[in-house]
Design an enzyme around this catalytic site. Structure first.
Site, PDB file in Angstrom:
ATOM      1  N   HIS A 192      -2.405  -8.808  -1.943  1.00 43.87           N
ATOM      2  CA  HIS A 192      -2.461  -8.383  -0.544  1.00 43.87           C
ATOM      3  C   HIS A 192      -1.899  -6.975  -0.375  1.00 43.87           C
ATOM      4  O   HIS A 192      -2.542  -6.099   0.236  1.00 43.87           O
ATOM      5  CB  HIS A 192      -1.676  -9.373   0.323  1.00 43.87           C
ATOM      6  CG  HIS A 192      -1.681  -9.050   1.779  1.00 43.87           C
ATOM      7  ND1 HIS A 192      -2.551  -9.615   2.669  1.00 43.87           N
ATOM      8  CD2 HIS A 192      -0.910  -8.197   2.508  1.00 43.87           C
ATOM      9  CE1 HIS A 192      -2.330  -9.133   3.877  1.00 43.87           C
ATOM     10  NE2 HIS A 192      -1.334  -8.274   3.807  1.00 43.87           N
ATOM     11  N   GLU A 193      -0.703  -6.748  -0.902  1.00 42.96           N
ATOM     12  CA  GLU A 193      -0.073  -5.437  -0.706  1.00 42.96           C
ATOM     13  C   GLU A 193      -0.824  -4.340  -1.454  1.00 42.96           C
ATOM     14  O   GLU A 193      -0.952  -3.216  -0.959  1.00 42.96           O
ATOM     15  CB  GLU A 193       1.396  -5.479  -1.123  1.00 42.96           C
ATOM     16  CG  GLU A 193       2.224  -6.544  -0.438  1.00 42.96           C
ATOM     17  CD  GLU A 193       2.118  -6.540   1.076  1.00 42.96           C
ATOM     18  OE1 GLU A 193       1.925  -5.457   1.675  1.00 42.96           O
ATOM     19  OE2 GLU A 193       2.206  -7.623   1.684  1.00 42.96           O
TER      20      GLU A 193
ATOM     21  N   GLY B 156       7.383 -10.828   3.733  1.00 43.01           N
ATOM     22  CA  GLY B 156       7.049 -11.161   2.359  1.00 43.01           C
ATOM     23  C   GLY B 156       7.035  -9.934   1.477  1.00 43.01           C
ATOM     24  O   GLY B 156       7.552  -9.937   0.369  1.00 43.01           O
ATOM     25  N   ALA B 157       6.450  -8.850   2.001  1.00 38.99           N
ATOM     26  CA  ALA B 157       6.363  -7.606   1.245  1.00 38.99           C
ATOM     27  C   ALA B 157       5.851  -6.536   2.190  1.00 38.99           C
ATOM     28  O   ALA B 157       5.431  -6.804   3.314  1.00 38.99           O
ATOM     29  CB  ALA B 157       5.428  -7.748   0.047  1.00 38.99           C
ATOM     30  N   MET B 158       5.881  -5.271   1.708  1.00 39.08           N
ATOM     31  CA  MET B 158       5.447  -4.138   2.524  1.00 39.08           C
ATOM     32  C   MET B 158       4.687  -3.150   1.669  1.00 39.08           C
ATOM     33  O   MET B 158       5.119  -2.802   0.568  1.00 39.08           O
ATOM     34  CB  MET B 158       6.678  -3.467   3.155  1.00 39.08           C
ATOM     35  CG  MET B 158       6.354  -2.242   3.972  1.00 39.08           C
ATOM     36  SD  MET B 158       5.237  -2.637   5.344  1.00 39.08           S
ATOM     37  CE  MET B 158       4.401  -1.068   5.547  1.00 39.08           C
ATOM     38  N   GLU B 159       3.549  -2.668   2.205  1.00 42.68           N
ATOM     39  CA  GLU B 159       2.588  -1.909   1.421  1.00 42.68           C
ATOM     40  C   GLU B 159       2.840  -0.413   1.386  1.00 42.68           C
ATOM     41  O   GLU B 159       1.906   0.371   1.192  1.00 42.68           O
ATOM     42  CB  GLU B 159       1.178  -2.161   1.975  1.00 42.68           C
ATOM     43  CG  GLU B 159       0.887  -1.535   3.337  1.00 42.68           C
ATOM     44  CD  GLU B 159       1.129  -2.445   4.519  1.00 42.68           C
ATOM     45  OE1 GLU B 159       0.580  -2.187   5.598  1.00 42.68           O
ATOM     46  OE2 GLU B 159       1.872  -3.429   4.360  1.00 42.68           O
TER      47      GLU B 159
ATOM     48  N   HIS C 263      -3.912  -3.299   0.452  1.00 47.64           N
ATOM     49  CA  HIS C 263      -3.591  -2.435   1.588  1.00 47.64           C
ATOM     50  C   HIS C 263      -3.710  -0.953   1.231  1.00 47.64           C
ATOM     51  O   HIS C 263      -3.841  -0.118   2.128  1.00 47.64           O
ATOM     52  CB  HIS C 263      -2.162  -2.697   2.059  1.00 47.64           C
ATOM     53  CG  HIS C 263      -2.051  -3.673   3.187  1.00 47.64           C
ATOM     54  ND1 HIS C 263      -2.835  -3.618   4.320  1.00 47.64           N
ATOM     55  CD2 HIS C 263      -1.210  -4.729   3.377  1.00 47.64           C
ATOM     56  CE1 HIS C 263      -2.489  -4.592   5.150  1.00 47.64           C
ATOM     57  NE2 HIS C 263      -1.515  -5.278   4.601  1.00 47.64           N
TER      58      HIS C 263
ATOM     59  N   GLU D 235      -4.466  -5.984   8.751  1.00 46.12           N
ATOM     60  CA  GLU D 235      -3.909  -7.253   8.266  1.00 46.12           C
ATOM     61  C   GLU D 235      -4.960  -8.345   8.143  1.00 46.12           C
ATOM     62  O   GLU D 235      -5.009  -9.070   7.150  1.00 46.12           O
ATOM     63  CB  GLU D 235      -2.749  -7.707   9.155  1.00 46.12           C
ATOM     64  CG  GLU D 235      -1.541  -6.781   9.116  1.00 46.12           C
ATOM     65  CD  GLU D 235      -0.928  -6.626   7.732  1.00 46.12           C
ATOM     66  OE1 GLU D 235      -1.285  -7.391   6.810  1.00 46.12           O
ATOM     67  OE2 GLU D 235      -0.091  -5.727   7.558  1.00 46.12           O
TER      68      GLU D 235
END
Length: 896
Positions: free
Chosen positions: A298-299, A262-265, A302, A321
């Site tokens: 969410h990201e 979905g995405a990356m932090e 993080h 997570e």
């Protein structure tokens, strides 16, 4: 190149600290899609006795190695490591490698999407970029120099702060980025290409200016406002709720259409799947807007829970997570605006847990929130680590209260900022900040499976006392079933409950030994295999108060209790806990559906109890309840959930029973459904706010029921809404109603939808997904099976197996989201599954492994389905050159 060597199991107990640290790395990229040259200059230090430095690397061409500026030739190289013996205590090492981004279909490491460069380094992608100590407990400062053709790649981005830009001549240019914070390699990122941005400057809580940017391809710039607003809301919420401030001067989000997750932090440079960035009224649904807000949150969250404090090793994945899912759930709930909104969010989260995580907990891939072993770490980005991990974090808050949880968070950051730590470190901070013994609570991290809590009550009418006896048990699952594994011990379960009196109001709760009542909802510390609680000073009389159990779903357990239908109807009408009010309705519906399934199997006449119809009507017309809550309450339990409730799953019978109930309710409640459809219109310009979204949710649920009645007039209503809708939520809901009710205009509507949106990839994904999940048309309606439609759609010019979103939209939707059609008795669905797992495995093993998980529960099904599923699994397992990712999944499924 797939990793196909003999699998190696990695064990948590074998963890050892790194023998070297890397204090700083300078990276220079000479970006070229066919052959990118990476020069890595490492400043290393030895932390242990004389051992070689072993760096991880995959699919790299090694060009040069120098030590202190001199050629170093004593290295050893294989497919996955570069070993350098005889290094001094500290020094500077330079490694030059080449990689092929345009040939990297795995989308892990450095790759090209639509002519632009992107990276994905979690969990072990950085080793596809350069040789490195690619492990989360090696934290390093990075200085990154990006060089590329200016015309092709005018935008050059990396982590941290932009410190220099210059022209290199010959049409090339350079940008230098420096990240002031130490980070593990999995948080590294770069982006280069033709992108445009929106940006905004805000002032943080401490008065510092922060530059926020959202980067997308030029044609998508108009769809970024909601993502920017979500980022700003996330920053403000984290400041207010946890006192955590953005620590960088600049924070960037970049959207890419080819992305495994979905995405990356990545620190300061979050890379997102376009699905979780791009939105406007015409192309995105209310659910899309909500998901964007959640994922952006969410990201961003993080940045502290994952980046500033990260994982010691990948077994601790839930440390970041599970904690961050909990934080984004709380953020989204607060954004809903009121207690009703929070309840709806809680219901949505528990639906996912029950429909996806509980089956995982009972299947061959079952593992604790903190796993003890793995073969391929990518396979452990699971709903257990994420969603069940979030429930474990939520239980801390339930036990300690919101204030106590905040104290624990504060101590966690005070102790561990800038460190790579463990789940036990988090638990210790919670315990120490609150003076609580949470040792037994640690079993939630080490024991797999879903505990079952049996509830028994005894009422003493003369004394006005209620005895509540709770018994917990959790069978061994997954690798726990191997010989020699120890018996499981009782969990520490925070069990919230209330008692509802005969008048429908909550009763004050006083336990034996207490001097006075302590509120109307109590959280019991349930820590033994069997435990009894005595509630006293209750109103005397023949009628016992009715327990409202596990309020707000206070623990991820299954509650086994015998309610009568009348008691459930009473709770549905009166329970003050909104979650349990919903739960009562779900229990009623589930009980009725399972009876209908048995009737289908025994070929008995299908009927629906008038009392159930009346209970649904009472909720539907109760306008003291929010539309969003009523929509959730009127949504029938999913077919996958019902399958898990059966000893032996029968997908065809489940589907027929559930569809009968939908149609029966549609006929019986038609006038009421139509009245709510009309009452919940949202005229005027579209807004994704919680109130408007709730109205559309109820209205479109009513439309779906009305279309299922088979009435030509109601199906025409769906066609009218489709044509007149001014937003994607209403248009797509109407299209789904037409397709799933087999309305005469369904094919024309599908064709029209594609013509309208064929140039918008995310909307075309919806079009594929709807057809993958559509009800089969075999039977009274005639026509093709859904699998025939799916196979035909794979030949559509817009279908591309290499794009994860497109593969998920059609193939995953059919295999995971259409159980009645996927589990066709002839086994055609299983053959299709095997074909696609093998095809995807040669392109992108991570995506293939996720599809492989569809067959985890093959032993749950009756013959001949079980035999055909087994044969399909064996076919995949026998394939040559199978990736580690898929081999672990099918191997564990077959061994179950």
């Amino acid at each position: 190149m797939l990793r196909t060597d003999t699998p190696v199991t990695v064990y948590r107990k074998d963890y050892t600290p790194p023998a070297f640290t890397i204090d700083h790395v300078d990276l220079r990229f000479e970006l070229d899609p066919r052959r990118t040259i990476v020069t890595s200059t490492l400043r290393f230090k030895r932390t242990q006795a004389a051992v070689p430095l072993v760096l991880a690397g995959q699919e790299l061409e090694l060009l040069a190695v120098t030590l202190e500026g001199e050629p170093f030739e004593g290295f050893q190289q294989d497919d996955e490591t570069l070993t350098l013996p005889g290094l001094s205590t500290e020094g500077t090492l330079q490694i030059v490698t080449a990689c092929k981004p345009d040939a990297n279909t795995s989308l892990s490491g450095l790759y090209v999407s639509n002519g632009n460069f992107f990276t994905q380094c979690e969990a072990e992608g950085f080793r596809k970029i350069t040789y490195f100590l690619d492990r989360p407990d090696v934290m390093t400062t990075f200085r990154v120099t990006l060089q590329a053709d200016r015309a092709a790649y005018p935008v050059l981005l990396s982590n941290g702060n932009l410190v220099a830009e210059r022209d290199l001549g010959d049409g090339r240019h350079e940008a230098v980025w420096e990240d002031p914070f130490k980070k593990p390699a999995y948080l590294f990122a770069l982006v280069a290409g033709k992108l445009e941005r929106i940006e905004e400057t805000i002032t943080s809580a401490s008065g510092k200016e922060k530059l926020l940017q959202v980067w997308v391809e030029a044609q998508d710039l108009g769809k970024t406002r909601h993502a920017m607003d979500s980022l700003i809301h996330s920053i403000r919420w984290d400041e207010q709720r946890f006192g955590l401030e953005l620590d960088l001067d600049r924070f960037m989000i970049v959207a890419v259409g080819d992305f495994n997750m979905g995405a990356m932090e990545n620190k300061g440079l979050n890379i997102f799947n376009t699905k979780y960035v791009l939105a406007n009224a015409e192309t995105a649904t209310d659910a899309d807007f909500a998901n964007i807000e959640s994922v952006v949150g969410h990201e961003y969250f993080h940045n502290w829970t994952g980046n500033r404090v990260t994982c010691r090793d990948w077994f601790q994945l839930s440390l970041k997570e599970g904690l961050t899912v909990f934080r984004d759930q709380e953020f989204s709930a607060d954004m809903m605006g009121d207690e009703s909104g929070r309840a709806v969010k809680r219901i949505e989260d528990v639906r996912v847990l029950r429909q996806v995580q509980f089956p995982e907990d009972a299947g061959p891939m079952a593992h604790p929130v903190r796993p003890d072993s793995y073969e391929e770490i990518n396979n452990f980005y699971t709903v257990t680590v994420y969603e069940k991990g979030a429930e474990v974090v939520r239980m801390y808050q339930t036990l300690l209260g919101r204030e106590g949880f905040r104290k624990g968070m504060d101590l966690y950051f005070e102790r561990h900022d800038g460190q790579a730590v463990t789940c036990d470190d988090f638990r210790a901070a919670m315990a120490d900040a609150n003076g609580r013994d949470l040792a037994q609570f640690g079993r939630w991290y080490s024991q797999a499976g879903t505990p079952v809590v049996d509830v028994r009550t005894a009422w003493d009418a003369q004394a006005g006392s209620l005895t509540l006896t709770l018994t917990q048990q959790c069978p061994k699952v997954g690798i726990e079933t191997r010989p020699g594994t120890p018996d499981k011990l009782p969990f520490h379960i925070p069990f919230a409950l209330g008692l509802v009196g005969a008048d429908g109001h909550d009763l004050p709760l006083q336990l034996a030994g207490e001097s006075q009542p302590g509120g109307t909802t109590r959280v019991l510390d349930f820590t033994e295999a069997e435990q009894t609680f005595l509630f006293v000073n209750l109103p005397k009389g023949a009628r016992a108060p009715l327990p409202s159990l596990l309020r707000n779903f206070s623990a991820p357990v299954i509650v086994d209790v015998e309610y009568t239908d009348a008691e459930l109807t009473f709770l549905l009408a009166h329970d003050s806990d909104a979650f349990n009010r919903w739960e009562a309705g779900q229990r009623l519906a589930t009980r009725a559906l399972l009876k209908l399934v048995a009737d289908v199997q025994e070929e008995r006449e299908l009927t629906l109890d008038p009392a159930l119809i009346q209970a649904f009507r009472a909720v539907l017309v109760d306008r003291t309840l929010s539309p969003a809550f009523r929509e959730q309450a009127l949504m029938l339990p999913a077919e996958a959930y019902l399958a898990e409730r059966m000893g032996v799953a029968d997908p065809a019978a489940i589907h027929r029973a559930r569809q009968f109930m939908r149609e029966a309710l549609a006929h019986a409640l038609q006038a009421d459904l139509l009245a709510e459809y009309e009452a919940n219109a949202t005229p005027g310009d579209y807004s994704p706010d919680a109130i408007s979204s709730g109205k559309r949710a109820l209205r479109n649920l009513a439309l779906g029921y009305l279309a299922d009645s088979g009435s030509a007039q109601m199906q025409a209503l769906a066609g009218e809404q489709y044509q007149q809708a001014n937003n994607m939520t209403d248009r797509f809901a109407a299209l789904a109603a037409l397709v799933n009710s087999f309305a005469p205009g369904r094919e024309a509507a599908l064709a029209d939808f594609y013509r309208r949106f064929e140039n918008d990839a995310l909307v075309v994904d919806k079009w594929f997904a709807l057809q993958g999940m559509q009800r089969g048309s075999v039977g009274p309606h005639g026509g093709k099976r859904t699998i025939d439609t799916v196979r035909a759609l794979m030949q559509h010019p817009a279908f591309n197996l290499r794009n994860p979103n497109r593969a998920r939209s059609l193939i995953f939707s059919f295999c995971s989201g259409n159980p009645a059609q996927f589990h066709a008795e002839d086994g055609s669905g299983y053959e299709f599954w095997a074909d696609q797992v093998l095809a995807l495995d040669s392109i992108n093993p991570q995506v293939a492994a996720r599809l492989a998980r569809v067959m985890d529960r093959w032993q749950k099904y009756a013959l001949p389905l079980r035999e055909r599923m087994h044969a399909a699994l064996q076919r995949v397992a026998a394939a040559p050159s199978l990736s580690r990712d898929v081999r672990e999944i099918v191997g564990k499924a077959l061994a179950a």
